[in-house]
Design an enzyme around this catalytic site. Structure first.
Site, PDB file in Angstrom:
ATOM      1  N   GLY A 199      -5.493  -1.392   4.019  1.00  0.00           N
ATOM      2  CA  GLY A 199      -5.236  -2.784   4.367  1.00  0.00           C
ATOM      3  C   GLY A 199      -4.473  -3.542   3.304  1.00  0.00           C
ATOM      4  O   GLY A 199      -4.147  -3.030   2.237  1.00  0.00           O
ATOM      5  N   GLY A 201      -4.459  -5.354   0.517  1.00  0.00           N
ATOM      6  CA  GLY A 201      -5.373  -5.674  -0.565  1.00  0.00           C
ATOM      7  C   GLY A 201      -4.863  -6.745  -1.496  1.00  0.00           C
ATOM      8  O   GLY A 201      -5.640  -7.352  -2.231  1.00  0.00           O
ATOM      9  N   ARG A 299       2.565  -0.607  10.131  1.00  0.00           N
ATOM     10  CA  ARG A 299       2.756   0.717   9.547  1.00  0.00           C
ATOM     11  C   ARG A 299       2.118   1.786  10.430  1.00  0.00           C
ATOM     12  O   ARG A 299       1.344   1.475  11.326  1.00  0.00           O
ATOM     13  CB  ARG A 299       2.083   0.768   8.171  1.00  0.00           C
ATOM     14  CG  ARG A 299       2.511  -0.346   7.230  1.00  0.00           C
ATOM     15  CD  ARG A 299       1.297  -1.135   6.728  1.00  0.00           C
ATOM     16  NE  ARG A 299       1.686  -2.296   5.934  1.00  0.00           N
ATOM     17  CZ  ARG A 299       2.100  -2.237   4.685  1.00  0.00           C
ATOM     18  NH1 ARG A 299       2.163  -1.078   4.071  1.00  0.00           N
ATOM     19  NH2 ARG A 299       2.439  -3.334   4.043  1.00  0.00           N
ATOM     20  N   ASP A 392       0.455   4.830   5.143  1.00  0.00           N
ATOM     21  CA  ASP A 392       0.329   3.372   5.129  1.00  0.00           C
ATOM     22  C   ASP A 392       1.574   2.701   4.566  1.00  0.00           C
ATOM     23  O   ASP A 392       1.683   1.472   4.593  1.00  0.00           O
ATOM     24  CB  ASP A 392      -0.900   2.941   4.320  1.00  0.00           C
ATOM     25  CG  ASP A 392      -0.887   3.491   2.910  1.00  0.00           C
ATOM     26  OD1 ASP A 392      -0.972   4.724   2.755  1.00  0.00           O
ATOM     27  OD2 ASP A 392      -0.787   2.693   1.954  1.00  0.00           O
ATOM     28  N   ASN A 393       2.515   3.504   4.064  1.00  0.00           N
ATOM     29  CA  ASN A 393       3.775   2.971   3.560  1.00  0.00           C
ATOM     30  C   ASN A 393       4.955   3.321   4.463  1.00  0.00           C
ATOM     31  O   ASN A 393       6.107   3.291   4.026  1.00  0.00           O
ATOM     32  CB  ASN A 393       4.057   3.490   2.145  1.00  0.00           C
ATOM     33  CG  ASN A 393       3.070   2.968   1.129  1.00  0.00           C
ATOM     34  OD1 ASN A 393       2.457   1.925   1.329  1.00  0.00           O
ATOM     35  ND2 ASN A 393       2.899   3.678   0.026  1.00  0.00           N
TER      36      ASN A 393
END
Length: 640
Positions: A199, A201, A299, A392-393
């Protein structure tokens, strides 16, 4: 894992036999479309003209003198109104004030959210986001650098950067009316292992702005404080990483590579503690915040998180995907949404193809695959290494996202990774990026299968499309970089082999190739003269290898019938003279940490025109100095 190599393992060149939407279109940046002034609601010229018409004089009740005065009054009114309208148009052309931005906030309106606002780090279930408030502490925040071209995307008046309260707004201290800040929930595979909830952050989205082209732009503050997704971190960012992210976002856009953008960077006036090398030696660094801008920050991991949390969360995948298609892939809305239906139709002699018109989710996955393929092929073309290709990227829009320990190739090394955390296995090295793109897509495909939105055949088809689209794009990129009329696998493979053996600078070498002349009777020294800046201290054996390659290259060029001058123009338009090398970033960072931001701004100016000669700025295109290869410059950790 499918491999993309066809030359020795220490080199990179994709195989046409391994791998086959259009490239992500550049956002429109046309002039403002202003409404035509509606003067008729204030004045009608037709009645005034009729009052002076001989044909209608019998119906007039006013004497001629009064009519004349009335006409003059109306004329003056019209003149004043026209002048006023012109002033209004001129004001609109300069753009909007921050308070006039058109916020829409569809993400929090259309998707399930966390029932708790803000709160401590925790597992956020059954939700795509949490509403949060920026909590970063500031002390006289300062605007460091900004992008006028991003302001143009938002229709924002560039004069807004001069506002005294601008740093307060873009550090999150002051929230604009219409903005509803939130942090997105997502998960991801990090270095091949599922990491669970990750998430935003330290990123807080301010909301979505609609510009006058109808484009949706999400504004996000990176480093604005803790969120429920911060885990054990502080939610803050430091100046060095913020400068790198800001500059590379804008540099990649100027190179023509799909990317998230950056509106501005502000310092917080507070210090942040970071252990840059994870070696137990933390230090205080200046804090900073970047305002990132993208049409979406969705993402692969935004969908994955819900597939791995049990049956109760799986339906969110369809909800999120319907939202994604509606707002970011609207051309797919007309297709069927029956995830369990598919059909096959023949393509060629043997290989069947999935009929994507029967399933919009499969069509979406296929388009994501192709956008990802185009993106990575473009990375390979300019020698860009992302460094942290976790799921996640990975943007579902095919954008370069999350600039951490990135790097552009200096001395050509296919195994180069800019990430110290990646050193043991070099999973994310330059040569592996195409394979990792496919691996990441396979994880996304598994998520869609879990939600019964696609089936195995559709996943396989999308993966095949990734492979073939990557090869098409890569071959096109390399053909243009060499100024060839058609792709020549042997010629390009030999060039990359030579470059790797002799550690030739990637950017300077390709730029220098345009200076080679198609003159067959040149001596060996004359032949290699254009490459002299990069062929340093090579042996006689290596010199012969370059001479042999150059003669083969000249022969191929001569057969194309393209003049040297025309070819040079074409090659210089795709081979940048300037790229954002890590040592250039570090020089700007060193000065900025002492309070001098001039070099950051100069570097932005240079990187906005990477294909131009830019007389007087040759130092930004030189070979890296020896200090450029020390830790913390050529390689960085994920810490920021």
């Amino acid at each position: 894992m499918t491999t993309f190599r066809h030359i020795p393992a220490h080199l990179f060149l994709p195989s046409a036999g391994t791998l086959r939407t259009s490239p992500t279109p550049t956002s429109a940046r046309s002039a403002l479309l202003l409404p035509r002034p509606r003067l008729s609601r204030h004045i009608s010229l037709k009645p005034a003209a009729a009052q002076l018409s001989p044909a209608s004089s019998s119906s007039l009740s006013l004497p001629h003198a009064q009519l004349r005065r009335r006409f003059l009054q109306l004329s003056r009114r019209f003149t004043v109104m026209a002048a006023s309208t012109q002033v209004s148009l001129q004001e609109n052309k300069t753009g909007l004030k921050l308070e006039q931005l058109n916020w829409d906030n569809s993400f929090i309106r259309d998707l399930p959210g966390d029932s708790i606002t803000d709160g401590p780090p925790r597992q956020v279930l059954h939700a795509c986001y949490t509403k949060v408030s920026p909590s970063v502490l500031v002390d006289n925040p300062q605007l460091v650098v900004w992008s006028n071209s991003v302001a143009e995307l938002l229709n924002l008046d560039p004069k807004e950067f001069e506002r005294p309260d601008f740093p307060l707004i873009f550090s999150g201290v002051s929230i604009l009316k219409g903005s509803v800040p939130y942090a997105q929930c997502y998960g991801g595979h990090q270095f091949g292992m599922w990491a669970g909830q990750l998430g935003d952050g330290r990123a807080i989205t301010l909301g979505e702005v609609l510009n006058n082209q109808g484009e949706r732009w999400e504004l996000q503050l990176k480093g604005a404080g803790k969120t429920p997704y911060s885990r054990f971190a502080d939610g803050l960012a430091v100046l060095r990483s913020s400068i790198r992210e800001f500059l590379c976002s804008e540099a990649m856009d100027a190179l023509g590579i799909p990317t998230t953008r950056a509106l501005c960077l502000v310092t917080t006036g507070k210090s942040v503690t970071r252990d840059m090398f994870y070696d137990g030696n933390p230090k205080e660094e200046p804090g900073a915040i970047v305002c990132r801008v993208a049409q979406s920050f969705l993402r692969f991991g935004s969908y994955q998180i819900h597939a791995l949390r049990g049956e109760e969360d799986v339906p969110i995948i369809r909800t999120l995907l319907d939202y994604t298609i509606q707002h970011h892939f609207p051309h797919l809305n007309s297709l069927s949404s029956k995830g369990e239906d598919f059909s096959l139709k023949p393509e060629g002699l043997e290989k069947p193809a999935v009929d994507l018109t029967s399933n919009k989710y499969a069509a979406w996955f296929c388009e994501v695959a192709e956008r990802t393929a185009v993106l990575i092929a473009k990375w390979q073309g300019v020698g860009f290494t992302h460094g942290v290709m976790n799921t996640d990227n990975m943007s579902v829009l095919g954008l370069t996202i999350d600039y951490g320990p990135f790097g552009f190739l200096d001395a050509f090394d296919p195994n180069y990774t800019p990430n110290t955390t990646d050193l043991p296995g070099r999973r994310y090295c330059f040569a592996n990026q195409p394979d990792i793109g496919m691996w990441n897509l396979a994880q996304l495909g598994g998520t869609l299968s879990t939600a019964n939105l696609v089936n195995d055949e559709e996943v396989k088809y999308a993966m095949a499309k990734y492979g073939s689209r990557f090869m098409d794009e890569y071959q096109s990129v390399m053909t243009k970089k060499l100024g060839l009329a058609k792709y020549n696998k042997d010629l390009i493979s030999k060039l990359l082999t030579n470059m790797a053996i002799d550690k030739v600078d990637y950017t300077i070498c390709f730029r220098a190739l345009s200076k080679i002349k198609t003159i067959p009777d040149l001596t060996d020294d004359e032949l290699l003269n254009p490459l002299k800046p990069v062929l340093l201290d090579i042996s006689k054996e290596r010199k012969k290898a370059w001479v042999d390659w150059s003669r083969q290259y000249i022969q191929e060029l001569a057969s194309s019938g393209i003049s040297d001058e025309e070819r040079k123009r074409s090659m210089d338009s795709v081979n940048p003279k300037f790229v954002l090398r890590n040592y250039l970033c570090q020089s700007a960072i060193d000065a900025a940490e002492q309070g001098d931001f001039a070099e950051v701004r100069r570097l932005l100016e240079v990187m906005q025109k990477p294909y131009d000669e830019q007389e007087g700025r040759e130092k930004y295109a030189r070979l890296p100095p020896a200090w450029a290869y020390r830790p913390g410059v050529c390689m960085l950790s994920c810490s920021s």
